[in-house]
Each structure stands twice: as structure tokens, then as C-alpha cells.
Design a protein around this motif. Structure first.
Motif, PDB file in Angstrom:
ATOM      1  N   GLN A  90       0.397  13.031 -15.847  1.00 35.14           N
ATOM      2  CA  GLN A  90       0.681  14.119 -15.136  1.00 35.14           C
ATOM      3  C   GLN A  90       2.365  13.907 -14.963  1.00 35.14           C
ATOM      4  O   GLN A  90       3.054  14.610 -15.362  1.00 35.14           O
ATOM      5  CB  GLN A  90       0.170  14.395 -13.652  1.00 35.14           C
ATOM      6  CG  GLN A  90      -1.010  14.621 -13.609  1.00 35.14           C
ATOM      7  CD  GLN A  90      -1.078  16.229 -13.980  1.00 35.14           C
ATOM      8  OE1 GLN A  90      -1.566  16.609 -15.173  1.00 35.14           O
ATOM      9  NE2 GLN A  90      -0.369  17.134 -13.467  1.00 35.14           N
ATOM     10  N   GLN A  91       2.653  12.565 -14.970  1.00 32.84           N
ATOM     11  CA  GLN A  91       4.173  11.959 -14.661  1.00 32.84           C
ATOM     12  C   GLN A  91       4.749  12.479 -16.016  1.00 32.84           C
ATOM     13  O   GLN A  91       5.940  13.136 -15.974  1.00 32.84           O
ATOM     14  CB  GLN A  91       4.202  10.840 -14.180  1.00 32.84           C
ATOM     15  CG  GLN A  91       5.479  10.264 -14.095  1.00 32.84           C
ATOM     16  CD  GLN A  91       5.782   8.829 -13.693  1.00 32.84           C
ATOM     17  OE1 GLN A  91       4.940   8.234 -13.920  1.00 32.84           O
ATOM     18  NE2 GLN A  91       6.941   8.338 -13.328  1.00 32.84           N
ATOM     19  N   LYS A  93       3.901  14.492 -18.349  1.00 32.24           N
ATOM     20  CA  LYS A  93       3.953  15.978 -18.586  1.00 32.24           C
ATOM     21  C   LYS A  93       5.093  16.353 -17.779  1.00 32.24           C
ATOM     22  O   LYS A  93       5.818  17.688 -18.423  1.00 32.24           O
ATOM     23  CB  LYS A  93       2.594  16.642 -18.128  1.00 32.24           C
ATOM     24  CG  LYS A  93       2.523  18.117 -18.082  1.00 32.24           C
ATOM     25  CD  LYS A  93       1.320  18.672 -17.545  1.00 32.24           C
ATOM     26  CE  LYS A  93       1.012  20.228 -17.709  1.00 32.24           C
ATOM     27  NZ  LYS A  93       0.065  20.610 -17.144  1.00 32.24           N
ATOM     28  N   GLU A  94       5.246  16.227 -16.361  1.00 30.74           N
ATOM     29  CA  GLU A  94       6.642  16.789 -15.652  1.00 30.74           C
ATOM     30  C   GLU A  94       7.820  16.237 -16.230  1.00 30.74           C
ATOM     31  O   GLU A  94       8.963  17.179 -16.123  1.00 30.74           O
ATOM     32  CB  GLU A  94       6.345  16.101 -14.245  1.00 30.74           C
ATOM     33  CG  GLU A  94       5.008  16.942 -13.353  1.00 30.74           C
ATOM     34  CD  GLU A  94       5.062  16.086 -12.246  1.00 30.74           C
ATOM     35  OE1 GLU A  94       5.669  15.211 -11.650  1.00 30.74           O
ATOM     36  OE2 GLU A  94       3.749  16.432 -11.510  1.00 30.74           O
ATOM     37  N   GLN A  95       7.766  15.129 -16.838  1.00 26.84           N
ATOM     38  CA  GLN A  95       9.069  14.899 -17.187  1.00 26.84           C
ATOM     39  C   GLN A  95       9.370  15.576 -18.492  1.00 26.84           C
ATOM     40  O   GLN A  95      10.566  15.681 -18.780  1.00 26.84           O
ATOM     41  CB  GLN A  95       8.998  13.086 -17.657  1.00 26.84           C
ATOM     42  CG  GLN A  95       8.902  12.181 -16.569  1.00 26.84           C
ATOM     43  CD  GLN A  95       8.797  10.792 -17.031  1.00 26.84           C
ATOM     44  OE1 GLN A  95       7.973  10.433 -17.943  1.00 26.84           O
ATOM     45  NE2 GLN A  95       9.237   9.861 -16.183  1.00 26.84           N
ATOM     46  N   GLU A  97       8.491  18.627 -19.200  1.00 28.17           N
ATOM     47  CA  GLU A  97       8.884  19.805 -18.757  1.00 28.17           C
ATOM     48  C   GLU A  97      10.304  19.818 -18.268  1.00 28.17           C
ATOM     49  O   GLU A  97      10.990  20.786 -18.635  1.00 28.17           O
ATOM     50  CB  GLU A  97       7.717  20.132 -17.887  1.00 28.17           C
ATOM     51  CG  GLU A  97       6.449  20.742 -18.101  1.00 28.17           C
ATOM     52  CD  GLU A  97       5.592  20.977 -16.993  1.00 28.17           C
ATOM     53  OE1 GLU A  97       6.098  20.657 -15.682  1.00 28.17           O
ATOM     54  OE2 GLU A  97       4.589  21.500 -17.342  1.00 28.17           O
TER      55      GLU A  97
END
Length: 207
Positions: A90-91, A93-95, A97
Motif C-alpha cells: 500500500q505504501q 502504491k501511494e508513493q 501515485e
């Protein structure tokens, strides 16, 4: 004699009763054992399928209970590992994005840097200071994104030299603080290639 025959018959019946009882006990135990082993099999399947939100019940058979305890420890360890893996994914993925947004944002920032260089080189407009502030805010935002995504940017290899990046930005910050148009124009010209390089690096990372 009749008494002897009676004793033999009684003993024979007693032996038959013992055998019948042994068979009955054996069958009962077999059913119990089968039931416990089926429970053990269900637990094993759930763990193998990574279905970990369930409670493992204790068994009244010591040997099976020992195995159940081991499965409980394994289940907890696997659950913690999967949760940690999910958080990391998740981390990342957020990075990614954030870097995708930065890539689009950076292109406009570089164009505005070229424009501000001209304005600070003797072609000031009424809103030059306001325009300069918006560029500084944009630079600060990109710095925050870079700081939060360095792990992804330099994953596997060093793509961005953070020390050189910070040095170029610090020199620009000093010129802006001094409010010297010529110095600011010169430092913007120095920092433009740094941000162009950042854009190229991010493009490779997110492709």
C-alpha cells in the motif's frame, strides 16, 4: 461336572464381554480420533489458503493439541507477515501515485522556471513576486514528495543523487532569501537541469 462346565461358560462369557467392550471402546476412540483429525485437516487447509481470521480450538487429545498450538503460532506469524506485506504494498502504491502526480506537475514547474528567469533578468511584471512565490511553493511540494519517495526512486540503483539535489535547491533558496533578482535568475538557471533530470528519473520509475 456341572460346576466345572458352569465356570467355563462364565469365563467364556466374561472374555466375550471384554472383547466386545474392547471393540466398542476401539470404535468409539476411532470415531473421536477421526473427528479430531478432520478438525486438524480443516485448520491446515485454512492456513494453506491464507484464511487466518479464525480461532483454533483446543483438543482433548494431547498430541493433537500440541500440533494445534504449533498451528496457532504459525497462523499468527503468517498473519503478521501478510499484514506487513500488505502495508508495504500500500505504501509503495501511494508513493507511485505521488510520483505520477509529480511527473505531470514537474513539467509545468520547469516551464515556469524558464519564464521566471526572463522576468528576473530585467523583464519584471507587476505580478512577478506573486509568480515567484507560486514557483517556490511548487518546488517545496516537489521536495516533500521526493523526500517521501526516495526509497522507490532509488530502488535497486541510485537514480537521484539526493545530496546534489539538496545542494542545488539550497543555493536557490539563499538567492531567494537575499531578494537579488540577478542571483535568483542565475540560480534558477542552475536548478532547471536538476528538475529536468528529476522528471526524467521519475518517468523511468513510474513507466
Amino acid at each position: 461336572n456341572a460346576e466345572g462346565i458352569l465356570i467355563v461358560v462364565v469365563l467364556f462369557l466374561f472374555v466375550l464381554l471384554l472383547l466386545a467392550n474392547a471393540v466398542l471402546v476401539s470404535r468409539t476412540f476411532a470415531k473421536v480420533l477421526k473427528k479430531r483429525l478432520q478438525k486438524l485437516e480443516r485448520v491446515t487447509k485454512k492456513i494453506a489458503d491464507q484464511e487466518l481470521d479464525f480461532e483454533i480450538e483446543a483438543s482433548d487429545i494431547r498430541e493433537i493439541n500440541t500440533v494445534m498450538d504449533s498451528f496457532e503460532k504459525m497462523k499468527r506469524a503468517l498473519k503478521e507477515s501478510l499484514e506487513q506485506q500488505w502495508k508495504l504494498e500500500q505504501q509503495k502504491k501511494e508513493q507511485m501515485e505521488a510520483l505520477e502526480v509529480l511527473l505531470e506537475f514537474n513539467e509545468r514547474l520547469v516551464k515556469n522556471m524558464h519564464i521566471i528567469v526572463k522576468e528576473l533578468s530585467g523583464k519584471r511584471l507587476d505580478d512577478t513576486d506573486k509568480f515567484l512565490k507560486s514557483i517556490v511553493d511548487a518546488i517545496n511540494w516537489e521536495i516533500q514528495v521526493v523526500n517521501g519517495t526516495m526509497e522507490v526512486i532509488n530502488d535497486g540503483e541510485e537514480r537521484l543523487d539526493k545530496e546534489a539535489f539538496n545542494k542545488a535547491v539550497s543555493a536557490l533558496a539563499e538567492a531567494i532569501k537575499a531578494k537579488d533578482d540577478a542571483a535568483m535568475a542565475a540560480e534558477f538557471e542552475n536548478v532547471i537541469p536538476v528538475f529536468e533530470n528529476l522528471g526524467e528519473i521519475v518517468a523511468k520509475v513510474v513507466k
